[in-house]
Motif scaffolding. Structure first.
Motif, PDB file in Angstrom:
ATOM      1  N   GLN A 169       0.836  -1.192   0.000  1.00 59.95           N
ATOM      2  CA  GLN A 169       0.000   0.000   0.000  1.00 59.95           C
ATOM      3  C   GLN A 169       0.877   1.250   0.000  1.00 59.95           C
ATOM      4  O   GLN A 169       1.931   1.279   0.632  1.00 59.95           O
ATOM      5  CB  GLN A 169      -0.901  -0.003   1.235  1.00 59.95           C
ATOM      6  N   ASP A 170       0.455   2.284  -0.736  1.00 57.54           N
ATOM      7  CA  ASP A 170       1.214   3.527  -0.790  1.00 57.54           C
ATOM      8  C   ASP A 170       1.448   4.071   0.613  1.00 57.54           C
ATOM      9  O   ASP A 170       0.527   4.146   1.429  1.00 57.54           O
ATOM     10  CB  ASP A 170       0.464   4.585  -1.616  1.00 57.54           C
ATOM     11  N   ASP A 171       2.688   4.471   0.879  1.00 55.31           N
ATOM     12  CA  ASP A 171       3.041   4.969   2.211  1.00 55.31           C
ATOM     13  C   ASP A 171       2.303   6.252   2.567  1.00 55.31           C
ATOM     14  O   ASP A 171       2.117   6.554   3.746  1.00 55.31           O
ATOM     15  CB  ASP A 171       4.554   5.211   2.299  1.00 55.31           C
ATOM     16  N   ASP A 172       1.901   7.019   1.533  1.00 54.58           N
ATOM     17  CA  ASP A 172       1.193   8.268   1.789  1.00 54.58           C
ATOM     18  C   ASP A 172      -0.309   8.158   1.530  1.00 54.58           C
ATOM     19  O   ASP A 172      -1.012   9.167   1.423  1.00 54.58           O
ATOM     20  CB  ASP A 172       1.779   9.409   0.946  1.00 54.58           C
ATOM     21  N   ALA A 173      -0.814   6.934   1.438  1.00 51.94           N
ATOM     22  CA  ALA A 173      -2.247   6.731   1.244  1.00 51.94           C
ATOM     23  C   ALA A 173      -3.006   7.050   2.522  1.00 51.94           C
ATOM     24  O   ALA A 173      -2.530   6.740   3.622  1.00 51.94           O
ATOM     25  CB  ALA A 173      -2.529   5.290   0.831  1.00 51.94           C
ATOM     26  N   PRO A 174      -4.180   7.656   2.430  1.00 50.53           N
ATOM     27  CA  PRO A 174      -4.985   7.917   3.634  1.00 50.53           C
ATOM     28  C   PRO A 174      -5.293   6.653   4.421  1.00 50.53           C
ATOM     29  O   PRO A 174      -5.425   6.700   5.646  1.00 50.53           O
ATOM     30  CB  PRO A 174      -6.267   8.541   3.060  1.00 50.53           C
ATOM     31  N   GLU A 175      -5.376   5.523   3.718  1.00 51.69           N
ATOM     32  CA  GLU A 175      -5.701   4.257   4.375  1.00 51.69           C
ATOM     33  C   GLU A 175      -4.601   3.783   5.323  1.00 51.69           C
ATOM     34  O   GLU A 175      -4.830   2.883   6.144  1.00 51.69           O
ATOM     35  CB  GLU A 175      -5.967   3.186   3.320  1.00 51.69           C
ATOM     36  N   GLU A 176      -3.397   4.375   5.231  1.00 52.34           N
ATOM     37  CA  GLU A 176      -2.307   3.999   6.120  1.00 52.34           C
ATOM     38  C   GLU A 176      -2.653   4.248   7.583  1.00 52.34           C
ATOM     39  O   GLU A 176      -2.156   3.552   8.472  1.00 52.34           O
ATOM     40  CB  GLU A 176      -1.037   4.788   5.757  1.00 52.34           C
ATOM     41  N   SER A 177      -3.502   5.221   7.845  1.00 52.57           N
ATOM     42  CA  SER A 177      -3.861   5.524   9.229  1.00 52.57           C
ATOM     43  C   SER A 177      -4.679   4.392   9.855  1.00 52.57           C
ATOM     44  O   SER A 177      -4.614   4.162  11.064  1.00 52.57           O
ATOM     45  CB  SER A 177      -4.656   6.835   9.308  1.00 52.57           C
ATOM     46  N   LYS A 178      -5.438   3.657   9.036  1.00 53.41           N
ATOM     47  CA  LYS A 178      -6.245   2.556   9.548  1.00 53.41           C
ATOM     48  C   LYS A 178      -5.572   1.205   9.348  1.00 53.41           C
ATOM     49  O   LYS A 178      -5.695   0.310  10.188  1.00 53.41           O
ATOM     50  CB  LYS A 178      -7.622   2.545   8.858  1.00 53.41           C
ATOM     51  N   PHE A 179      -4.859   1.049   8.223  1.00 49.96           N
ATOM     52  CA  PHE A 179      -4.225  -0.224   7.890  1.00 49.96           C
ATOM     53  C   PHE A 179      -2.773   0.036   7.496  1.00 49.96           C
ATOM     54  O   PHE A 179      -2.422   0.000   6.307  1.00 49.96           O
ATOM     55  CB  PHE A 179      -4.978  -0.909   6.749  1.00 49.96           C
ATOM     56  N   PRO A 180      -1.904   0.322   8.464  1.00 43.99           N
ATOM     57  CA  PRO A 180      -0.539   0.765   8.161  1.00 43.99           C
ATOM     58  C   PRO A 180       0.319  -0.266   7.443  1.00 43.99           C
ATOM     59  O   PRO A 180       1.297   0.106   6.798  1.00 43.99           O
ATOM     60  CB  PRO A 180       0.042   1.100   9.539  1.00 43.99           C
ATOM     61  N   LEU A 181      -0.037  -1.532   7.497  1.00 46.51           N
ATOM     62  CA  LEU A 181       0.753  -2.572   6.834  1.00 46.51           C
ATOM     63  C   LEU A 181       0.044  -3.137   5.600  1.00 46.51           C
ATOM     64  O   LEU A 181       0.379  -4.232   5.130  1.00 46.51           O
ATOM     65  CB  LEU A 181       1.076  -3.698   7.813  1.00 46.51           C
ATOM     66  N   GLY A 182      -0.930  -2.410   5.077  1.00 52.12           N
ATOM     67  CA  GLY A 182      -1.604  -2.851   3.868  1.00 52.12           C
ATOM     68  C   GLY A 182      -2.202  -4.233   4.013  1.00 52.12           C
ATOM     69  O   GLY A 182      -2.757  -4.608   5.053  1.00 52.12           O
ATOM     70  N   ALA A 183      -2.076  -5.065   2.948  1.00 54.91           N
ATOM     71  CA  ALA A 183      -2.685  -6.397   2.942  1.00 54.91           C
ATOM     72  C   ALA A 183      -2.032  -7.353   3.933  1.00 54.91           C
ATOM     73  O   ALA A 183      -2.582  -8.425   4.213  1.00 54.91           O
ATOM     74  CB  ALA A 183      -2.635  -6.982   1.532  1.00 54.91           C
ATOM     75  N   TRP A 184      -0.861  -7.006   4.464  1.00 58.85           N
ATOM     76  CA  TRP A 184      -0.232  -7.802   5.528  1.00 58.85           C
ATOM     77  C   TRP A 184      -1.143  -7.880   6.751  1.00 58.85           C
ATOM     78  O   TRP A 184      -1.073  -8.824   7.544  1.00 58.85           O
ATOM     79  CB  TRP A 184       1.108  -7.178   5.888  1.00 58.85           C
ATOM     80  N   GLU A 185      -2.021  -6.880   6.888  1.00 58.94           N
ATOM     81  CA  GLU A 185      -2.921  -6.821   8.043  1.00 58.94           C
ATOM     82  C   GLU A 185      -3.956  -7.953   8.038  1.00 58.94           C
ATOM     83  O   GLU A 185      -4.515  -8.268   9.089  1.00 58.94           O
ATOM     84  CB  GLU A 185      -3.662  -5.477   8.074  1.00 58.94           C
ATOM     85  N   TYR A 186      -4.209  -8.566   6.876  1.00 56.81           N
ATOM     86  CA  TYR A 186      -5.195  -9.648   6.837  1.00 56.81           C
ATOM     87  C   TYR A 186      -4.804 -10.795   7.763  1.00 56.81           C
ATOM     88  O   TYR A 186      -5.639 -11.351   8.481  1.00 56.81           O
ATOM     89  CB  TYR A 186      -5.343 -10.189   5.411  1.00 56.81           C
ATOM     90  N   HIS A 187      -3.518 -11.158   7.764  1.00 60.28           N
ATOM     91  CA  HIS A 187      -3.078 -12.361   8.478  1.00 60.28           C
ATOM     92  C   HIS A 187      -2.128 -12.067   9.630  1.00 60.28           C
ATOM     93  O   HIS A 187      -1.983 -12.876  10.540  1.00 60.28           O
ATOM     94  CB  HIS A 187      -2.370 -13.299   7.500  1.00 60.28           C
ATOM     95  N   SER A 188      -1.451 -10.924   9.612  1.00 57.53           N
ATOM     96  CA  SER A 188      -0.498 -10.541  10.653  1.00 57.53           C
ATOM     97  C   SER A 188      -0.806  -9.108  11.054  1.00 57.53           C
ATOM     98  O   SER A 188      -1.753  -8.518  10.575  1.00 57.53           O
ATOM     99  CB  SER A 188       0.941 -10.678  10.137  1.00 57.53           C
ATOM    100  N   GLY A 189      -0.006  -8.531  11.918  1.00 55.62           N
ATOM    101  CA  GLY A 189      -0.320  -7.166  12.340  1.00 55.62           C
ATOM    102  C   GLY A 189      -1.667  -7.125  13.032  1.00 55.62           C
ATOM    103  O   GLY A 189      -1.839  -7.633  14.148  1.00 55.62           O
ATOM    104  N   MET A 190      -2.664  -6.576  12.366  1.00 55.96           N
ATOM    105  CA  MET A 190      -4.010  -6.471  12.932  1.00 55.96           C
ATOM    106  C   MET A 190      -4.765  -7.807  12.922  1.00 55.96           C
ATOM    107  O   MET A 190      -5.798  -7.933  13.572  1.00 55.96           O
ATOM    108  CB  MET A 190      -4.815  -5.424  12.158  1.00 55.96           C
TER     109      MET A 190
END
Length: 344
Positions: A238-259
């Motif tokens: 995910q783009d580092d400057d995307a607004p979605e970074e505030s909710k999902f800072p690790l992009g699709a990695w959040e599906y299984h790890s992180g969050m």
């Protein structure tokens, strides 16, 4: 295919579509689970041209500048470094088995018509199959080209790697209406229609397109519920400057790890296929990223299984990223499993 040890949970999907109606399907658990294929590969005969009646193919273009969702001017883009296309092609295949006036189920294919020949052959062969367990509904294929380039700060990356409903909205609000309004399609099928039932709407992609397929269903299961993700990019692109970074800072990695979104979120009404190649993305990325890529796919499989999704997972030996051999051997099985239970 040799199944791995995997706990499988089956459930009946009962989903309200409108205030006064419900839709029920019970696909059973057959085909759910984890499978190894390879290291030898051959094309499935059902993915070849057997001389059966052919459908019709239509192609048209959509200008990015006309889009309200992806106009090619997003602040995350770097067009001087990564070119943004001015338009995207949309290729539509209507199978011979489609009856004009019927509300057809559909399959959205990311990255254009790369696998469309295999899928159209499967439709030509399996919509007329006499084997109830080896049969496909007459779904319409809609292959949508990405907006250009790849990775962070690209239009394709914006569309496919962003953790939001933007791509789902683009397909639902802009692409599907454009297909329905297309003059050539209307000339061939005056009463052409697509189902509004989310269980009749599938999405398929490879790499970031695979992650995007899951993301469309994850954020908008009210629109899309059948998912195919080959060599899915379940890493942080995910783009580092995307607004979605505030909710999902690790992009699709959040599906299984992180969050651990799959583990910690409510069970969503989705039917999901995922795949990982033994050497997924190894040729292009450093060793550490390679391990993360394969690990991400494996963790996604485990999370989906433990949560209780109807899920099919394939691990392909001695293959690379989005390997042609994997599609040629497995795609007919994947499509047959994906659409099992459809009662539209």
């Amino acid at each position: 295919m040799k199944p791995l040890l995997l706990t499988v949970i089956s459930f009946v999907c009962l989903t309200p579509l409108h205030a006064a109606e419900t839709y029920t399907e019970n696909p059973g658990k057959e085909g759910d689970g984890a499978f190894n294929i390879g290291p030898e590969y051959q094309i499935d005969p059902d993915l070849t041209d057997k001389g059966n009646a052919k459908g019709k193919t239509f192609t048209f273009s959509m200008k990015l500048a006309d889009s309200k969702v992806f106009d090619g001017k997003d602040k995350t883009l770097e067009p001087d470094k990564k070119k943004v296309n001015t338009e995207r092609k949309v290729t539509v295949y209507v199978p011979a088995a489609y009856q004009d006036g019927a509300k057809a189920p559909l399959l959205v294919i990311h990255d254009g018509p790369g696998q469309l020949k295999l899928i159209s052959n499967a439709l030509d062969n399996l919509t007329i199959s006499k084997d109830a367990k080896r049969k496909l509904p007459a779904f319409v294929c809609i292959a949508v080209q990405n907006g250009g380039n790849d990775g962070k700060n690209s239009e394709r990356g914006l569309e496919y790697d962003t953790m939001s409903d933007r791509l789902a909205r683009f397909i639902h609000d802009e692409v599907l209406p454009a297909v329905l309004a297309n003059a050539e399609i209307r000339a061939a099928y005056p009463k052409f229609a697509l189902t509004e039932n989310p269980w009749g709407r599938a999405v398929m992609g490879c790499s970031s397109g695979g992650a995007a397929a899951l993301t469309m269903g994850w954020f908008r299961p009210d629109w899309f519920r059948r998912i195919i993700a080959y060599s899915g990019t379940f890493v942080d692109q995910q783009d580092d400057d995307a607004p979605e970074e505030s909710k999902f800072p690790l992009g699709a990695w959040e599906y299984h790890s992180g969050m651990k979104l799959i583990e910690t979120s409510e069970l969503k009404p989705l039917r999901i296929f995922t795949h990982v190649s033994e050497n997924d993305n190894r040729a292009n990325d450093p060793e550490e990223t390679y391990h993360n890529w394969v690990m991400a796919g494996m963790r996604t499989n485990i999370a989906l299984d433990q949560k209780g999704y109807h899920h099919r997972y394939v691990f392909s030996k001695a293959t690379g990223h989005c390997d042609k051999r994997v599609f040629e051997q497995s795609l007919a099985d994947t499509l047959e499993w994906l659409w099992r239970g459809w009662e539209g």
